[in-house]
Design a protein around this motif. Structure first.
Motif, PDB file in Angstrom:
ATOM      1  N   LEU A  19     -29.856  12.437  27.441  1.00 52.85           N
ATOM      2  CA  LEU A  19     -30.295  11.156  26.893  1.00 52.85           C
ATOM      3  C   LEU A  19     -30.668  10.193  28.013  1.00 52.85           C
ATOM      4  O   LEU A  19     -31.706   9.518  27.945  1.00 52.85           O
ATOM      5  N   GLY A  20     -29.855  10.137  29.054  1.00 48.81           N
ATOM      6  CA  GLY A  20     -30.163   9.263  30.185  1.00 48.81           C
ATOM      7  C   GLY A  20     -31.479   9.624  30.844  1.00 48.81           C
ATOM      8  O   GLY A  20     -32.264   8.741  31.205  1.00 48.81           O
ATOM      9  N   ARG A  21     -31.741  10.902  30.981  1.00 48.99           N
ATOM     10  CA  ARG A  21     -33.017  11.334  31.570  1.00 48.99           C
ATOM     11  C   ARG A  21     -34.186  10.902  30.703  1.00 48.99           C
ATOM     12  O   ARG A  21     -35.221  10.468  31.218  1.00 48.99           O
ATOM     13  N   HIS A  28     -31.638   6.331  37.884  1.00 46.61           N
ATOM     14  CA  HIS A  28     -30.922   5.227  37.246  1.00 46.61           C
ATOM     15  C   HIS A  28     -29.419   5.410  37.496  1.00 46.61           C
ATOM     16  O   HIS A  28     -28.912   6.526  37.419  1.00 46.61           O
ATOM     17  N   PRO A  29     -28.710   4.326  37.780  1.00 50.79           N
ATOM     18  CA  PRO A  29     -27.277   4.419  38.073  1.00 50.79           C
ATOM     19  C   PRO A  29     -26.462   5.059  36.948  1.00 50.79           C
ATOM     20  O   PRO A  29     -25.474   5.747  37.211  1.00 50.79           O
ATOM     21  N   ASP A  30     -26.837   4.833  35.699  1.00 48.08           N
ATOM     22  CA  ASP A  30     -26.088   5.432  34.586  1.00 48.08           C
ATOM     23  C   ASP A  30     -26.165   6.954  34.620  1.00 48.08           C
ATOM     24  O   ASP A  30     -25.183   7.641  34.340  1.00 48.08           O
ATOM     25  N   VAL A  31     -27.321   7.477  34.963  1.00 45.04           N
ATOM     26  CA  VAL A  31     -27.480   8.932  35.047  1.00 45.04           C
ATOM     27  C   VAL A  31     -26.646   9.468  36.205  1.00 45.04           C
ATOM     28  O   VAL A  31     -25.960  10.493  36.064  1.00 45.04           O
ATOM     29  N   ALA A  32     -26.659   8.789  37.333  1.00 44.27           N
ATOM     30  CA  ALA A  32     -25.859   9.220  38.484  1.00 44.27           C
ATOM     31  C   ALA A  32     -24.368   9.234  38.131  1.00 44.27           C
ATOM     32  O   ALA A  32     -23.648  10.160  38.497  1.00 44.27           O
ATOM     33  N   SER A  33     -23.925   8.223  37.413  1.00 50.03           N
ATOM     34  CA  SER A  33     -22.524   8.157  37.003  1.00 50.03           C
ATOM     35  C   SER A  33     -22.162   9.322  36.082  1.00 50.03           C
ATOM     36  O   SER A  33     -21.101   9.943  36.230  1.00 50.03           O
ATOM     37  N   THR A  34     -23.033   9.631  35.144  1.00 51.60           N
ATOM     38  CA  THR A  34     -22.803  10.762  34.243  1.00 51.60           C
ATOM     39  C   THR A  34     -22.755  12.070  35.023  1.00 51.60           C
ATOM     40  O   THR A  34     -21.893  12.925  34.758  1.00 51.60           O
ATOM     41  N   LEU A  35     -23.637  12.228  35.985  1.00 54.39           N
ATOM     42  CA  LEU A  35     -23.637  13.441  36.807  1.00 54.39           C
ATOM     43  C   LEU A  35     -22.323  13.578  37.566  1.00 54.39           C
ATOM     44  O   LEU A  35     -21.761  14.677  37.670  1.00 54.39           O
ATOM     45  N   GLU A  58     -26.805  14.842  41.707  1.00 49.28           N
ATOM     46  CA  GLU A  58     -26.251  13.496  41.907  1.00 49.28           C
ATOM     47  C   GLU A  58     -26.579  12.982  43.309  1.00 49.28           C
ATOM     48  O   GLU A  58     -26.951  11.807  43.480  1.00 49.28           O
ATOM     49  N   VAL A  59     -26.463  13.828  44.317  1.00 52.31           N
ATOM     50  CA  VAL A  59     -26.769  13.423  45.689  1.00 52.31           C
ATOM     51  C   VAL A  59     -28.229  12.980  45.799  1.00 52.31           C
ATOM     52  O   VAL A  59     -28.529  11.916  46.356  1.00 52.31           O
ATOM     53  N   ARG A  60     -29.153  13.791  45.260  1.00 51.84           N
ATOM     54  CA  ARG A  60     -30.583  13.435  45.320  1.00 51.84           C
ATOM     55  C   ARG A  60     -30.860  12.111  44.610  1.00 51.84           C
ATOM     56  O   ARG A  60     -31.568  11.237  45.132  1.00 51.84           O
ATOM     57  N   LEU A  61     -30.290  11.968  43.422  1.00 57.54           N
ATOM     58  CA  LEU A  61     -30.520  10.765  42.635  1.00 57.54           C
ATOM     59  C   LEU A  61     -29.928   9.535  43.312  1.00 57.54           C
ATOM     60  O   LEU A  61     -30.560   8.472  43.378  1.00 57.54           O
ATOM     61  N   THR A  62     -28.730   9.670  43.835  1.00 66.55           N
ATOM     62  CA  THR A  62     -28.063   8.545  44.486  1.00 66.55           C
ATOM     63  C   THR A  62     -28.814   8.108  45.739  1.00 66.55           C
ATOM     64  O   THR A  62     -28.945   6.910  46.017  1.00 66.55           O
ATOM     65  N   ARG A  63     -29.344   9.068  46.476  1.00 64.78           N
ATOM     66  CA  ARG A  63     -30.141   8.705  47.655  1.00 64.78           C
ATOM     67  C   ARG A  63     -31.403   7.950  47.244  1.00 64.78           C
ATOM     68  O   ARG A  63     -31.773   6.955  47.870  1.00 64.78           O
ATOM     69  N   ALA A  64     -32.045   8.415  46.167  1.00 63.48           N
ATOM     70  CA  ALA A  64     -33.245   7.732  45.679  1.00 63.48           C
ATOM     71  C   ALA A  64     -32.920   6.310  45.216  1.00 63.48           C
ATOM     72  O   ALA A  64     -33.713   5.387  45.416  1.00 63.48           O
ATOM     73  N   LEU A  65     -31.757   6.129  44.623  1.00 64.87           N
ATOM     74  CA  LEU A  65     -31.368   4.812  44.120  1.00 64.87           C
ATOM     75  C   LEU A  65     -30.939   3.851  45.213  1.00 64.87           C
ATOM     76  O   LEU A  65     -31.295   2.669  45.189  1.00 64.87           O
ATOM     77  N   SER A  70     -26.318   4.153  52.320  1.00 65.26           N
ATOM     78  CA  SER A  70     -25.484   3.402  51.382  1.00 65.26           C
ATOM     79  C   SER A  70     -24.123   4.050  51.190  1.00 65.26           C
ATOM     80  O   SER A  70     -23.944   5.250  51.406  1.00 65.26           O
ATOM     81  N   ARG A  71     -23.170   3.244  50.782  1.00 69.17           N
ATOM     82  CA  ARG A  71     -21.833   3.731  50.455  1.00 69.17           C
ATOM     83  C   ARG A  71     -21.901   4.723  49.292  1.00 69.17           C
ATOM     84  O   ARG A  71     -21.223   5.740  49.294  1.00 69.17           O
ATOM     85  N   GLU A  72     -22.738   4.435  48.302  1.00 67.83           N
ATOM     86  CA  GLU A  72     -22.857   5.314  47.135  1.00 67.83           C
ATOM     87  C   GLU A  72     -23.343   6.706  47.530  1.00 67.83           C
ATOM     88  O   GLU A  72     -22.832   7.712  47.029  1.00 67.83           O
ATOM     89  N   TYR A  73     -24.308   6.740  48.424  1.00 73.61           N
ATOM     90  CA  TYR A  73     -24.817   8.030  48.895  1.00 73.61           C
ATOM     91  C   TYR A  73     -23.727   8.778  49.672  1.00 73.61           C
ATOM     92  O   TYR A  73     -23.543   9.975  49.494  1.00 73.61           O
ATOM     93  N   GLY A  74     -23.006   8.054  50.505  1.00 78.79           N
ATOM     94  CA  GLY A  74     -21.897   8.667  51.243  1.00 78.79           C
ATOM     95  C   GLY A  74     -20.841   9.231  50.306  1.00 78.79           C
ATOM     96  O   GLY A  74     -20.322  10.328  50.528  1.00 78.79           O
TER      97      GLY A  74
END
Length: 85
Positions: A19-21, A28-35, A58-65, A70-74
């Motif tokens: 659904l997020g996709r 989108h952050p919501d999709v990354a969180s679900t992953l 999740e890594v690919r998406l978080t880097r794109a976001l 960033s801390r999130e990517y780390g």
């Protein structure tokens, strides 16, 4: 608390991911969180190959976001590393 209903959790998380996709059609952050959560549930079920695939997504998406500095990517890289450990 944890109910440990892994099959149901996996089913709902996969549905949330799909659904997020559809809704966000991109990073989108919501999709990354679900992953991230789906990876954790798959790990609990010893579904290592799927957990790795989801974690890498999740890594690919978080880097794109958030970018590669960033801390999130780390955090996403750390989680992937734990799966590979």
């Amino acid at each position: 608390f944890e109910r440990r209903e892994y099959d149901a959790a996996t089913r709902y998380l996969r549905e949330a991911r799909a659904l997020g996709r559809r809704l966000h059609r991109g990073a989108h952050p919501d999709v990354a969180s679900t992953l991230h959560t789906l990876t954790d549930v798959l790990r609990q079920q010893n579904a290592w190959e799927e957990a790795l695939a989801v974690s890498r997504e999740e890594v690919r998406l978080t880097r794109a976001l958030h970018g590669a500095r960033s801390r999130e990517y780390g955090d996403a890289l750390n989680n992937l590393g734990l799966l590979l450990y």
